[in-house]
Scaffold this motif. Structure first.
Motif, PDB file in Angstrom:
ATOM      1  N   GLN A 138       1.151  -1.118   0.229  1.00  8.38           N
ATOM      2  CA  GLN A 138      -0.611  -0.169  -0.031  1.00  8.38           C
ATOM      3  C   GLN A 138       0.648   0.969   0.082  1.00  8.38           C
ATOM      4  OE1 GLN A 138      -0.168  -2.151   2.643  1.00  8.38           O
ATOM      5  NE2 GLN A 138      -1.460  -3.493   1.589  1.00  8.38           N
ATOM      6  N   ILE A 139       0.349   1.921  -0.367  1.00  8.29           N
ATOM      7  CA  ILE A 139       1.495   3.650  -0.651  1.00  8.29           C
ATOM      8  C   ILE A 139       0.944   4.075   0.645  1.00  8.29           C
ATOM      9  CG2 ILE A 139      -0.792   4.683  -2.257  1.00  8.29           C
ATOM     10  CD1 ILE A 139       2.312   6.521  -3.925  1.00  8.29           C
ATOM     11  N   SER A 140      -0.627   3.814   1.025  1.00  9.69           N
ATOM     12  CA  SER A 140      -1.519   4.825   2.232  1.00  9.69           C
ATOM     13  C   SER A 140      -1.284   3.507   3.274  1.00  9.69           C
ATOM     14  CB  SER A 140      -1.917   5.325   1.757  1.00  9.69           C
ATOM     15  OG  SER A 140      -2.386   6.295   0.703  1.00  9.69           O
ATOM     16  N   ASP A 141      -1.501   4.182   4.665  1.00  6.96           N
ATOM     17  CA  ASP A 141      -1.922   2.914   4.896  1.00  6.96           C
ATOM     18  C   ASP A 141      -2.903   3.561   6.757  1.00  6.96           C
ATOM     19  OD1 ASP A 141      -3.772   0.833   6.712  1.00  6.96           O
ATOM     20  OD2 ASP A 141      -1.223   0.133   6.115  1.00  6.96           O
ATOM     21  N   GLY A 142      -2.925   3.024   7.496  1.00  9.78           N
ATOM     22  CA  GLY A 142      -2.554   3.896   9.060  1.00  9.78           C
ATOM     23  C   GLY A 142      -3.230   4.875   9.565  1.00  9.78           C
ATOM     24  N   GLY A 143      -3.677   6.485   8.328  1.00 13.11           N
ATOM     25  CA  GLY A 143      -3.581   7.486   7.757  1.00 13.11           C
ATOM     26  C   GLY A 143      -2.454   8.409   7.612  1.00 13.11           C
ATOM     27  N   TYR A 144      -1.592   7.149   6.944  1.00 17.29           N
ATOM     28  CA  TYR A 144      -0.523   7.877   6.763  1.00 17.29           C
ATOM     29  C   TYR A 144      -0.044   7.471   4.765  1.00 17.29           C
ATOM     30  CZ  TYR A 144       0.805   8.386  11.530  1.00 17.29           C
ATOM     31  OH  TYR A 144       0.595   8.839  12.809  1.00 17.29           O
ATOM     32  N   THR A 145       0.689   8.529   4.152  1.00 21.08           N
ATOM     33  CA  THR A 145       0.573   8.288   2.595  1.00 21.08           C
ATOM     34  C   THR A 145       2.405   8.381   2.113  1.00 21.08           C
ATOM     35  OG1 THR A 145      -1.432   8.429   2.237  1.00 21.08           O
ATOM     36  CG2 THR A 145       0.367   9.120   0.827  1.00 21.08           C
ATOM     37  N   LEU A 146       2.744   7.458   1.515  1.00 18.95           N
ATOM     38  CA  LEU A 146       4.723   7.462   1.354  1.00 18.95           C
ATOM     39  C   LEU A 146       4.233   8.140  -0.156  1.00 18.95           C
ATOM     40  CD1 LEU A 146       7.529   6.989   1.351  1.00 18.95           C
ATOM     41  CD2 LEU A 146       6.798   4.851   0.365  1.00 18.95           C
ATOM     42  N   THR A 147       5.084   9.717   0.030  1.00 21.03           N
ATOM     43  CA  THR A 147       4.674  10.711  -0.896  1.00 21.03           C
ATOM     44  C   THR A 147       5.750  10.254  -1.875  1.00 21.03           C
ATOM     45  OG1 THR A 147       5.221  12.959  -0.340  1.00 21.03           O
ATOM     46  CG2 THR A 147       2.799  12.108  -0.591  1.00 21.03           C
TER      47      THR A 147
END
Length: 312
Positions: A64-73
């Motif tokens: 996932q690029i986003s999970d748990g309220g966080y996103t990797l940009t």
């Protein structure tokens, strides 16, 4: 069809699977993984689960690029092969703010992994965080193609859990796909020989022992690297499911042992980072994990069947 494919700087990243390290050794001897063990591993840097997953129930880490309220940009989505380039990225919360506070784990706030789709490149990097939350590191990737970037971290926010997020990176240049290295229980790198003993079984934790030698003699003075005598990363073929485990107590060699499990049957690539005489080296192995009940048949076909490792 021409085997060489030109990848432009604007090409969509190919689906990444695994990578081997800069200086990763060549493998020999087959190993097919299959054996049950009690649960007891760490997935990513967080708490282990019997499915080998992190980042949410029933899901493997790094997908996932986003999970748990966080996103990797990934602010640098493309680089050019053979050119040393600064890669910049950030972890952003649901409010769009860059995260600036992390828990330190194994000496670092965040571990950054790059892996190529053709299993020929692997990097475990240590980026630097600016005050505004932007991370940066330089890298020189010699081969074009699709890569996967993994960020393994735990935010400092109260109640936050360890996460491994993944994003695609395209490396432009002439792309020549390589075959997956054959299953192996021995890897050689920079004059070192690393032998892998033990088996993995989908959904169950088992012990892996890796024995380091040089010139036929066991290496008994391994040096701590990020607070441990070895770091092991496993990546699953096809979807880049990610597993980062750490060793059992012991050391300083020649044996480094790990408790690890994988989330499913399939083919996995294992990467062991170890440090000796001031230099970090990476040994890589290909391991097949059969479906439940098929381990005996696979062992018969491959000629492998060494017992699972047992020492801590």
């Amino acid at each position: 069809m021409n085997n060489a494919l030109r990848i432009t700087a604007f090409a969509t990243a190919l689906a990444a699977t695994f990578g081997t390290a800069y200086g990763v050794g060549r493998g020999a001897d087959p190993l097919v993984a299959a054996a049950d063990r009690p649960a007891g591993q760490h997935a990513g840097h967080g708490e282990g689960r019997e499915d080998g997953a992190t980042g949410g129930a029933g899901r493997a880490a790094g997908l996932q690029i986003s999970d748990g309220g966080y996103t990797l940009t990934l602010e640098t989505p493309t680089v050019r092969a053979g050119v040393r380039t600064a890669i910049r990225f950030a972890v952003v919360d649901d409010a769009g703010r860059k995260v600036t506070a992390y828990q330190r784990e194994h000496g670092k706030e965040l571990h950054f992994i790059l892996a190529s789709s053709d299993l020929t490149e692997f990097r475990h990097l240590h980026p630097v965080r600016a005050a505004d939350g932007t991370w940066s590191t330089t890298v020189d990737l010699p081969k074009a193609g699709g890569y996967r970037a993994f960020a393994d971290f735990t935010p400092a926010a109260k109640g936050a859990e360890n996460l491994t997020l993944g994003a695609d990176l395209a490396v432009s240049g002439t792309y020549r796909p390589a075959a997956l290295p054959a299953p192996s229980a021995v890897a050689e790198v920079d004059g070192y020989r690393v032998a892998l003993d033990g088996r993995l079984h989908a959904g169950r934790s088992g012990e892996l022992k890796l024995t380091v030698s040089r010139n036929g003699r066991p290496v008994t003075d391994l040096q701590p690297y990020l607070g441990a005598y070895g770091h092991l990363v496993a990546l699953r073929s096809g979807d880049l499911a990610y597993l980062h485990v750490h060793p059992n107590e012991g050391g300083p060699g020649p044996v480094v042992s790990f408790m690890a499990s994988v989330p499913s049957a399939g083919t996995y690539r294992l990467f062991l980072d170890f440090q000796h005489e001031g230099k970090v080296r990476t040994a890589a192995f290909t391991v097949r994990v059969p479906a439940s009940g098929q381990g005996a048949a696979d062992r018969h076909e491959s000629g492998a069947g060494a017992p699972a490792g047992h020492a801590h």
